[in-house]
Design an enzyme around this catalytic site. Structure first.
Site: not given
Ligand code: ASP
Length: 333
Positions: A13, A55, A86
């Site tokens: 993100t 991710s 995350t």
């Molecule tokens: N879907 C995103 C990821 O994990 C969520 C984030 O980065 O907060 O890449």
């Protein structure tokens, strides 16, 4: 001399932009740095884009790639900051804690709940704090820095989907907090004298099986054929339903103890497991040679087993010994 930091970017993100089909990681390492230059503490900072993924799409391959990048650049830098989505950051942090052991230099993972381009975002403060922490003399080893909390790589878990305080340190205190540019350490930094040890192999055949009341057992056979280790996420301190115990025993008796490893863990986030407390637990411990997650997070258990099974050990005893050995604060029991 000015300290040197290597910023490794992987997507997530923090590096996302809005597309017609939702947020997707559109920014590379240089774009991130450009947005941040004015908020970062003074240091010499190089960047490298390792991948550009949500991710959700990270696998063992990217964990190995990150470890390799750090190994190759280890001598040239004083610290490493990794930006990461995350959703699976806790898995990557755990995996790196096993792939890079005894690092006297800090390896700090961070990310954000809101993209860096948004007007209101946690991206800038998280990245600024991560660089600040990586520059500090006492910092060492693998950790996640998020929302001002520094959490050992083996103890982190994502616990909130949207809020800024997305991560918690499980069964162990946070190592430090960063407030208004000041680092307050709860746990003194460990400066490892022996130097880092890098590993280059993981065995991805580790399965996480979550028990639900009345769970059916038909798929167990296929699971044991496809995987070398099954972690059972039991209900509380640990136990296997009577309806499953027979099938499990029959299946496991086909293999040597070191061929298929059974780990008992818990789906309860805090305070860990102890299979010996209830009869449903004691009974399986009498029948199987198994390992217990105890106070370790599921992310740590999963990646620790991937690392251990990648070493090609020949006996259950050796696997057991290594599993219970404390690495990067992962267990205190
Ligand atoms: N879907 C995103 C990821 O994990 C969520 C984030 O980065 O907060 O890449």
């Amino acid at each position: 001399m000015e300290k040197r930091i290597l910023l490794l970017t992987t997507g997530g993100t923090i590096a996302s932009t809005q597309t017609e089909r939702g947020l997707a990681p559109g920014l590379g390492a240089e774009d991130l740095l450009e947005t941040l230059r004015d908020v970062l503490p003074p240091c010499s900072l190089d960047t490298r884009e390792v991948c550009r993924l949500d991710s959700t799409n990270m696998t063992c391959q990217e964990w190995l790639l990150l470890a390799r990048e750090i190994r190759q650049a280890y001598e040239a830098y004083d610290g490493f900051v990794i930006t990461h989505g995350t959703d699976t950051m806790a898995y990557t942090a755990s995996a790196l804690s096993y792939l890079i052991q005894n690092s006297g230099k800090p390896i700090v993972l961070t990310g954000a709940q809101k993209p860096i381009h948004m007007e209101i975002t946690d991206a800038k403060s998280n990245l600024r704090d991560a660089v600040l922490y990586a520059l500090e003399e006492q910092s060492a080893g693998v950790q996640i820095l998020f929302n001002g909390q520094v959490i050992a790589g083996t103890r982190a878990k994502k616990i909130k989907s949207f809020s800024y305080d997305a991560f918690s340190s499980i069964n162990y205190p946070p190592l430090a907090v960063v407030q208004d540019g000041r680092i307050l350490r709860y746990i003194p930094g460990r400066k490892e004298k022996a130097g880092p040890v890098f590993y280059e192999k993981l065995n991805p055949k580790v399965f996480l099986l979550k028990l639900t009341p009345g769970i059916r057992t038909e798929l167990l056979e296929a699971v044991f054929q496809a995987y070398d280790c099954v972690i059972v996420e039991s209900f509380g301190v640990g136990g296997i339903p009577d309806s499953m115990a027979e099938d499990l025993f029959r299946l496991l008796s086909r293999y040597r103890p070191e061929e298929k490893i059974l780990v008992m863990a818990t789906q309860v986030t805090y305070e860990g497991s102890n299979v010996g407390v209830y009869e449903v637990g004691q009974r399986i411990r009498e029948r199987f040679r198994l390992l217990e997650a105890r106070d370790m997070t599921l992310e740590a258990v999963l990646t620790k087993m991937m690392w251990i099974l990648g070493l090609g050990l020949q006996s259950f005893g050796e696997i057991e010994k290594l599993f219970y050995q404390q690495i990067g604060y992962d267990t205190m029991l």
